[in-house]
Each structure stands twice: as C-alpha cells, then as structure tokens.
Design a protein around this motif. Structure first.
Motif, PDB file in Angstrom:
ATOM      1  N   ALA A   1       3.367   1.380   9.062  1.00 30.20           N
ATOM      2  CA  ALA A   1       2.455   1.867  10.210  1.00 30.20           C
ATOM      3  C   ALA A   1       3.516   2.632  11.142  1.00 30.20           C
ATOM      4  O   ALA A   1       3.009   3.728  11.651  1.00 30.20           O
ATOM      5  CB  ALA A   1       2.208   0.587  10.909  1.00 30.20           C
ATOM      6  N   LEU A   2       4.666   2.250  11.373  1.00 32.39           N
ATOM      7  CA  LEU A   2       5.362   3.078  12.271  1.00 32.39           C
ATOM      8  C   LEU A   2       5.785   4.238  11.790  1.00 32.39           C
ATOM      9  O   LEU A   2       5.944   5.332  12.467  1.00 32.39           O
ATOM     10  CB  LEU A   2       6.788   2.291  12.354  1.00 32.39           C
ATOM     11  N   GLU A   3       5.958   4.571  10.254  1.00 31.29           N
ATOM     12  CA  GLU A   3       5.838   5.656   9.647  1.00 31.29           C
ATOM     13  C   GLU A   3       4.965   6.827  10.060  1.00 31.29           C
ATOM     14  O   GLU A   3       5.065   7.783  10.170  1.00 31.29           O
ATOM     15  CB  GLU A   3       6.135   5.611   8.056  1.00 31.29           C
ATOM     16  N   ALA A   4       3.635   6.421  10.179  1.00 31.09           N
ATOM     17  CA  ALA A   4       2.427   7.233  10.133  1.00 31.09           C
ATOM     18  C   ALA A   4       1.765   6.970  11.345  1.00 31.09           C
ATOM     19  O   ALA A   4       1.295   8.032  11.730  1.00 31.09           O
ATOM     20  CB  ALA A   4       1.668   7.078   8.788  1.00 31.09           C
ATOM     21  N   ALA A   5       1.497   5.768  11.683  1.00 24.79           N
ATOM     22  CA  ALA A   5       0.564   5.584  12.811  1.00 24.79           C
ATOM     23  C   ALA A   5       1.013   4.703  13.904  1.00 24.79           C
ATOM     24  O   ALA A   5       0.437   3.218  13.851  1.00 24.79           O
ATOM     25  CB  ALA A   5      -0.990   5.559  12.350  1.00 24.79           C
ATOM     26  N   PRO A   6       1.846   4.586  14.702  1.00 22.36           N
ATOM     27  CA  PRO A   6       2.662   3.626  15.421  1.00 22.36           C
ATOM     28  C   PRO A   6       1.366   2.913  16.536  1.00 22.36           C
ATOM     29  O   PRO A   6       1.733   1.766  16.770  1.00 22.36           O
ATOM     30  CB  PRO A   6       3.694   4.395  16.363  1.00 22.36           C
ATOM     31  N   GLN A   7       0.205   3.736  16.835  1.00 14.92           N
ATOM     32  CA  GLN A   7      -0.657   3.311  17.732  1.00 14.92           C
ATOM     33  C   GLN A   7      -1.312   1.960  16.972  1.00 14.92           C
ATOM     34  O   GLN A   7      -1.875   1.051  17.883  1.00 14.92           O
ATOM     35  CB  GLN A   7      -1.664   4.214  17.910  1.00 14.92           C
ATOM     36  N   LEU A   8      -1.373   1.918  15.688  1.00  9.76           N
ATOM     37  CA  LEU A   8      -1.790   0.691  15.263  1.00  9.76           C
ATOM     38  C   LEU A   8      -1.281  -0.605  15.578  1.00  9.76           C
ATOM     39  O   LEU A   8      -1.874  -1.629  15.073  1.00  9.76           O
ATOM     40  CB  LEU A   8      -2.079   1.080  13.540  1.00  9.76           C
ATOM     41  N   LEU A   9      -0.040  -0.516  15.831  1.00  6.78           N
ATOM     42  CA  LEU A   9       0.899  -1.778  16.133  1.00  6.78           C
ATOM     43  C   LEU A   9       0.356  -2.364  17.589  1.00  6.78           C
ATOM     44  O   LEU A   9       0.856  -3.347  17.909  1.00  6.78           O
ATOM     45  CB  LEU A   9       2.219  -1.510  15.953  1.00  6.78           C
ATOM     46  N   ARG A  10      -0.444  -1.535  18.310  1.00  8.86           N
ATOM     47  CA  ARG A  10      -0.837  -2.291  19.505  1.00  8.86           C
ATOM     48  C   ARG A  10      -1.881  -3.416  19.567  1.00  8.86           C
ATOM     49  O   ARG A  10      -2.226  -3.516  18.286  1.00  8.86           O
ATOM     50  CB  ARG A  10      -1.206  -0.957  20.603  1.00  8.86           C
TER      51      ARG A  10
ATOM     52  N   PRO B   1       0.872  -1.206   0.173  1.00  9.50           N
ATOM     53  CA  PRO B   1      -0.106   0.003  -0.096  1.00  9.50           C
ATOM     54  C   PRO B   1       0.833   1.366   0.102  1.00  9.50           C
ATOM     55  O   PRO B   1       2.064   1.318   0.521  1.00  9.50           O
ATOM     56  CB  PRO B   1      -1.026  -0.092   1.283  1.00  9.50           C
ATOM     57  N   PRO B   2       0.465   2.277  -0.394  1.00  9.97           N
ATOM     58  CA  PRO B   2       1.229   3.706  -0.576  1.00  9.97           C
ATOM     59  C   PRO B   2       1.617   4.071   0.754  1.00  9.97           C
ATOM     60  O   PRO B   2       0.895   3.993   1.840  1.00  9.97           O
ATOM     61  CB  PRO B   2       0.350   4.579  -1.170  1.00  9.97           C
ATOM     62  N   ASP B   3       2.818   4.548   0.914  1.00 13.75           N
ATOM     63  CA  ASP B   3       3.280   5.296   2.192  1.00 13.75           C
ATOM     64  C   ASP B   3       2.819   6.590   2.272  1.00 13.75           C
ATOM     65  O   ASP B   3       2.066   6.945   1.398  1.00 13.75           O
ATOM     66  CB  ASP B   3       4.867   4.909   2.195  1.00 13.75           C
ATOM     67  N   GLY B   4       3.151   7.102   3.397  1.00 14.49           N
ATOM     68  CA  GLY B   4       2.843   8.512   3.847  1.00 14.49           C
ATOM     69  C   GLY B   4       3.028   9.679   2.806  1.00 14.49           C
ATOM     70  O   GLY B   4       2.232  10.302   2.296  1.00 14.49           O
ATOM     71  N   GLU B   5       4.101   9.424   2.005  1.00 17.56           N
ATOM     72  CA  GLU B   5       4.556  10.473   0.873  1.00 17.56           C
ATOM     73  C   GLU B   5       3.505  10.339   0.017  1.00 17.56           C
ATOM     74  O   GLU B   5       2.940  11.187  -0.847  1.00 17.56           O
ATOM     75  CB  GLU B   5       5.977  10.234   0.305  1.00 17.56           C
ATOM     76  N   ALA B   6       3.345   9.064  -0.527  1.00 16.98           N
ATOM     77  CA  ALA B   6       2.418   8.669  -1.718  1.00 16.98           C
ATOM     78  C   ALA B   6       0.973   8.984  -1.446  1.00 16.98           C
ATOM     79  O   ALA B   6       0.239   9.668  -2.180  1.00 16.98           O
ATOM     80  CB  ALA B   6       2.635   7.295  -2.009  1.00 16.98           C
ATOM     81  N   ARG B   7       0.503   8.689  -0.408  1.00 15.68           N
ATOM     82  CA  ARG B   7      -0.836   9.066   0.075  1.00 15.68           C
ATOM     83  C   ARG B   7      -1.191  10.577   0.383  1.00 15.68           C
ATOM     84  O   ARG B   7      -2.009  11.275  -0.073  1.00 15.68           O
ATOM     85  CB  ARG B   7      -1.100   8.402   1.472  1.00 15.68           C
ATOM     86  N   GLY B   8       0.015  11.377   0.773  1.00 19.88           N
ATOM     87  CA  GLY B   8      -0.071  12.806   0.766  1.00 19.88           C
ATOM     88  C   GLY B   8      -0.411  13.280  -0.663  1.00 19.88           C
ATOM     89  O   GLY B   8      -0.976  14.193  -0.911  1.00 19.88           O
ATOM     90  N   ARG B   9       0.548  12.700  -1.535  1.00 13.96           N
ATOM     91  CA  ARG B   9       0.357  13.423  -3.043  1.00 13.96           C
ATOM     92  C   ARG B   9      -0.767  12.980  -3.727  1.00 13.96           C
ATOM     93  O   ARG B   9      -1.416  13.934  -4.457  1.00 13.96           O
ATOM     94  CB  ARG B   9       1.496  12.467  -3.898  1.00 13.96           C
ATOM     95  N   MET B  10      -1.490  11.741  -3.175  1.00 11.51           N
ATOM     96  CA  MET B  10      -3.008  11.533  -3.709  1.00 11.51           C
ATOM     97  C   MET B  10      -3.924  12.549  -3.197  1.00 11.51           C
ATOM     98  O   MET B  10      -4.637  12.851  -3.971  1.00 11.51           O
ATOM     99  CB  MET B  10      -3.251   9.925  -3.454  1.00 11.51           C
ATOM    100  N   LEU B  11      -3.830  12.733  -1.687  1.00 15.10           N
ATOM    101  CA  LEU B  11      -4.634  13.816  -1.412  1.00 15.10           C
ATOM    102  C   LEU B  11      -4.835  14.892  -1.867  1.00 15.10           C
ATOM    103  O   LEU B  11      -5.735  15.732  -2.351  1.00 15.10           O
ATOM    104  CB  LEU B  11      -4.545  13.663   0.278  1.00 15.10           C
ATOM    105  N   LYS B  12      -3.458  15.431  -2.123  1.00 20.33           N
ATOM    106  CA  LYS B  12      -3.049  16.774  -2.893  1.00 20.33           C
ATOM    107  C   LYS B  12      -4.051  16.915  -4.410  1.00 20.33           C
ATOM    108  O   LYS B  12      -4.473  17.785  -4.807  1.00 20.33           O
ATOM    109  CB  LYS B  12      -1.820  17.350  -3.006  1.00 20.33           C
ATOM    110  N   THR B  13      -3.790  15.627  -4.883  1.00 23.31           N
ATOM    111  CA  THR B  13      -4.284  15.430  -6.194  1.00 23.31           C
ATOM    112  C   THR B  13      -5.720  15.627  -6.257  1.00 23.31           C
ATOM    113  O   THR B  13      -6.199  16.255  -7.063  1.00 23.31           O
ATOM    114  CB  THR B  13      -3.784  14.165  -6.845  1.00 23.31           C
ATOM    115  N   PHE B  14      -6.350  14.975  -5.171  1.00 19.61           N
ATOM    116  CA  PHE B  14      -7.855  14.873  -5.224  1.00 19.61           C
ATOM    117  C   PHE B  14      -8.489  16.243  -4.826  1.00 19.61           C
ATOM    118  O   PHE B  14      -9.544  16.578  -4.938  1.00 19.61           O
ATOM    119  CB  PHE B  14      -8.459  13.703  -4.221  1.00 19.61           C
ATOM    120  N   LEU B  15      -7.600  17.018  -4.125  1.00 20.46           N
ATOM    121  CA  LEU B  15      -8.267  18.403  -3.211  1.00 20.46           C
ATOM    122  C   LEU B  15      -7.696  19.586  -4.040  1.00 20.46           C
ATOM    123  O   LEU B  15      -8.142  20.534  -3.744  1.00 20.46           O
ATOM    124  CB  LEU B  15      -7.535  18.535  -1.923  1.00 20.46           C
TER     125      LEU B  15
END
Length: 564
Positions: free
Chosen positions: A505-514, A401-415
């Motif tokens: 997950a560690l890059e964007a949301a470490p809490q999801l590893l609990r 799945p896309p990492d934080g940079e790629a997801r940010g790029r997608m969000l900027k494109t859609f917005l």
C-alpha cells in the motif's frame, strides 16, 4: 552396415551432455526412421533380414532424435512385431553384430539391451500420460522376458568361499560363468521394470480415485523454462528477496528437481485469498513436466463423515504410490487446525481426530521423496505448528497480491491489442501511477476483468479504467487485518502478512492506510512495542528480509499510528 546400437549410444551421449535437451540432428532422425521402417517391412517377410534388436534400438533413437516423429500407430505396430517375435523365442536375439573382423570374430548386442531400450522408449513416449500408456500395454511382454531371465540366473560358490549370482551372455554357452556387462544390464532392466510396474500401479489407482488431475502444459512441444515463468509471474519485487517467491522456489525446488537431485519435497503457500497460490503450484508442475493432483476437502468427505479416516487412508495410499508429480492440498485447514486453538476444540470429534492422523500421513508422504507436495492456505496462523515443522514442510512462502510493477506489467499485457489510436494503447499512457494505485490488491483475473469492462464500454479512457479498477471487489485489504490483530485470543496473529500488505500500500496508495486501516496499524504497533525497543527493529524481527527502504517507511507509519 553399422548396427543401430552404435548411433543410439552416440545420441544418448549427446543428450546426456546437453542436460537432456533435444538437439536438432536430422541425420540421426533420417537414419533411425529409415531403418525402423525397413525392419517393419522385413518382419512381414519370412526368412528375411529382420532383426528385433534393430527395431527396438531404432524406436528409441527416433524418440530421442525427434519425439513427434513417433505416433501411437507406429509405436503400437513396433510392439505388435516384437510381441510376435517373442512368441517364437522368449528373448529378442540380435542377428546383426555391431563389430566384426575379417577373421570372423563378431560382437553382438545382448538381448537384455533390447529390453532396456524398449523400456526407455515406453518411458520417453508415455511421459506424464495417464491413459492408454505403452508401459501398461507392455507389462506382459516384459514379464515374460523376466521369467526367461530368471530361469538363466547363474549361482555358484567360488574358490574364495563367496556365493556369486549373475548372468552370462546368451551368445556364449558357459553356464558356470558370470559376465559383468550382462549382469549390469540385467540389473538395469530390473530397476526399469520396477519403475514400469510402479508407474502402472500409480496410474491405475489415480484413475480409479477420480481426483482432479491436470497434465503439464507445453509451449511448442516443450515445457516452459522456470526463468521465463518467473519473469511473467513474480508477484512482488519491491519488498526484498524473501518475497520474490518464484525466485526462491526456483532455487529451493526447481533446480534440484530438474537436475534429478532434489533437496526439498514439500512447501506451504500461505497468504490472503486470491493471490495465485494454485497458479504457483501449476507453474511448478509445468516447469518440471509433471502432472498436478489437487486434493480438496470434498475428496476427504466423499464417503461421508463416518468414513473420514478410512477415506483419508485411501487417499494417501494413492498419493504415496505416485512419483514425479506435484500434489496440491488446497484449503484443507480444517484437517490441520492448531490443537491448542478454540477452533479445534469447537470442531466435530471426527475432524479433531484428523489432525494427528494427517501429521503421520504427511510425514510418510514426505519420507518417500518421490513427489513434491504443496499445502495452500489462506490462514497459516490456524495450522498446527507440528504440521509446519521442518521434516514435514521443507519451505514456507508468503504469496502476496502483485505489487505495482507486476500490476503495471499485467495492464500492459491486457492493453497490448488495442489500436494505436486508442487512449488506452500502452504507448499513449504516459503516467501509469494512477492505474497502479487503482489496482492495488487486485489479482490477475480482477485486473483483466476491469480492462475488458472498460474496453467494452463506450468510454475507453484512463479515467474510466481507473474507476473500473477501484470498483472491483477486493478479497483482501489492510483494514481487514484490524480484527485479526486485535484478537488477543489468537496466539499467532498474521502480523507478517499485515506488514507485507502495508508495504504494498505504501508503494502505490499510502492514503489507503488511513482510517479505518489505522486501527490495524495501531494494533500492530502495540504488538511490536511489547518486545522491541523501536519500530524498525520490531518490524525487522517479524518480517525478515524486508528491504531497508520499505522497512523505514513501515516503521514511520507505525510510529505515526501509535502517536495518533
């Protein structure tokens, strides 16, 4: 006035020197277009200056100078004129010299150069088209020309006791001599004629097979550059070079195929569902200007279970006939199952027989070296190791799945089309961290859907978009790997995929590893503890090429899970 073969050879040299890229050469277009229409006019006037060679040379020259200057109507008209000319004479005898002296010495093109030019024009115009191709329409034309050439074959035994076979120019009546240039052009004709017949067979069988066929997409009449595709589609850059799959594919496949010197012919794309494996195959086809053929389980089952092997043979007969295309085998895991696994033994006997048969068929397809084929699966660990062996599968890529940079790029494109006053206009969002975290493990379509839902709601805010992203259903997560890693009967557990997802997950949301994901972390730690002295070396052995920063973070998380 110069013969059209001279500017044609110049233009061919320019195109070859530029790597096949189109050049803006209006003077050449004007010359070829004007001369072509002049020759079409002359063809309808008896005893005129009509020269079939000039017509053929100008058609190829116009296609090289500006492809869209030739439409179907014009091409068809040229073929009609050349066909009529062939009815009067089996070959297209050039009437206009390309060099002449005051003393009457003249040099003319030979007719086989005309045939070769027309063959190249068919290839240039048809490209990856399946229907109504001029190559198929012209088969009779070239077959009659070959019959004339074959009748003119020269064979004799030389004084050196060798047997010689070749051809001589139709302009010179020396039946016992062989001309090197004429013979070389005939050999070029035979190779091109063979390609034409082969392409006709491939197109016909593909149409009759009713497979899913996707033509290559173009932008402004040109195929997209792989470098541009990589910038827009590279899903992961935070884990290290090995997981920059578009960069790796560019180096391993695109460069070689684009330069007509491929080194690799097959790849395995694996990873969690919904990560864009099909999109990778489509992008490869677009960058190379190839059609993409998709083969699914339903293609094998079209004739029913009793016809499974016969259907598989027919499918591969069609595929082996193809050339310069991308073939995607999409989720055909049941035909490739590991023969030592419990899943294989539980299958119907007809499906069990498929795995060894598929080994041979994939081997034959790879050996032909004429297509690039892709096997896409969500369950790489279930596939028989013999399928993944080098020689059948050249390269393997984990598609994540896309990492934080790629997801940010997608969000900027859609917005990007939101108004400047909107809270969701990219320029007004100062902290993209929460949005990147909320979109973890979502793909292109899911992120787009969440943005559309938010923009269509009455509450178009960052908080609302975060909730929409968090609420989207995930096809994968770290916790889903807990059962896979604790299954001791699975001899090839997907631990690399787990660590890669753990890194995202560690890059964007470490809490999801609990909890409950920590069960998977504990299982992974236990697996590594079986053969590694420490977590860092263990992770490094299983996930090659992982960047040092991510390696340290994952090892620390595993140590924490093991000590819990």
């Amino acid at each position: 006035m110069a013969n059209a073969i001279i500017p044609l050879r110049v233009l061919q040299s320019i195109r070859a020197a530029s790597g096949g890229q189109e050049q803006d050469l209006p003077a050449y277009r004007e010359y070829f277009e004007t001369t072509l229409h002049d020759q079409l006019s002359f063809s309808s006037i008896p005893d005129s200056r009509f020269d079939p060679a000039e017509l053929a040379f100008c058609l190829e020259g116009l296609l090289l100078a500006q492809r869209d200057a030739v439409d179907q109507t014009l091409f068809r008209r040229v073929l009609e004129v050349l066909t009529k000319a062939q009815e009067e004479s089996a070959f297209w005898r050039p009437n206009k010299p390309f060099m002449a002296t005051d003393k009457g010495f003249s040099l003319f093109p030979v007719s086989v150069e005309v045939a070769n030019s027309l063959l190249r024009s068919c290839e240039l115009y048809d490209g990856s088209r399946l229907h109504d191709t001029f190559g198929s329409m012209s088969l009779g034309l070239f077959r009659r020309y070959w019959q004339w050439l074959r009748a003119r074959t020269v064979r004799f035994r030389g004084t050196d006791d060798f047997n010689y076979v070749g051809w001589h120019s139709e302009h010179i009546n020396e039946t016992s001599s062989i001309h090197v240039w004429e013979t070389s052009q005939v050999l070029e004709f035979l190779l091109a004629y063979h390609r034409l017949v082969q392409a006709h067979i491939a197109r016909t069988t593909l149409i009759l097979s009713r497979f899913s066929v996707r033509p290559p997409k173009e932008m402004d009449g040109k195929r997209p550059a792989w470098e541009d595709i990589q910038k827009g589609f590279e899903p992961v850059t935070c884990l290290g070079l090995n997981y920059k799959i578009y960069q790796q594919i560019g180096s391993d496949f695109i460069n070689g195929w684009r330069d007509h010197n491929p080194r690799n012919y097959s790849m395995l794309l694996y990873g969690p569902p919904g990560t864009g494996k099909t999109t990778v195959a489509e992008n490869i086809a677009d960058a190379l200007g190839y059609r993409m053929i998709t083969i699914t389980v339903s293609d094998f089952l079209a004739g029913g279970g009793a016809q499974l092997e016969a259907r598989a043979k027919a499918i591969f007969d069609v595929l082996i006939a193809q050339s310069n295309c991308v073939i995607l085998f999409d989720e055909i895991d049941n035909f490739l199952l590991d023969r030592d696994s419990s899943r294989y033994t539980k299958q119907d006997s007809a499906f069990q027989f498929m795995t060894p048969g598929m080994l041979t068929k994939l081997n034959d397809l790879r050996r032909e070296k004429r297509v690039l084929f892709v096997i896409a699966t969500n369950y790489e660990n279930r596939i028989d190791p013999a399928i993944k062996r080098t020689g059948r599968i050249d390269k393997r890529y984990l598609v994540l799945p896309p990492d934080g940079e790629a997801r940010g790029r997608m969000l900027k494109t859609f917005l990007r089309d939101t108004t400047s006053e909107s809270p969701l206009h990219p320029a007004r969002i100062t902290n993209w961290g929460p949005l990147k975290a909320a979109s973890l493990f979502l793909g292109f379509k899911d992120i787009e859907g969440a943005v559309v839902d938010t923009l269509n709601s009455s509450e178009g805010t960052e908080e609302r978009l975060c909730r929409a992203l968090e609420d989207r259903a995930r096809t994968t997560s770290v916790s889903m790997y807990a059962s896979k890693l604790t299954d001791k009967l699975d001899r090839d557990r997907p631990i690399e995929e787990f660590f890669a997802l753990m890194g995202l997950a560690l890059e964007a949301a470490p809490q999801l590893l609990r909890e409950p994901a920590s069960r998977a972390a504990m299982a992974a730690a236990a697996i590594l503890a079986e053969g590694a002295t420490d977590m860092v070396s263990g992770v490094k052995a299983v996930v090659p090429g992982l960047c040092s920063e991510m390696l340290t973070q994952i090892a620390a998380e595993l140590d924490s899970a093991q000590g819990a």
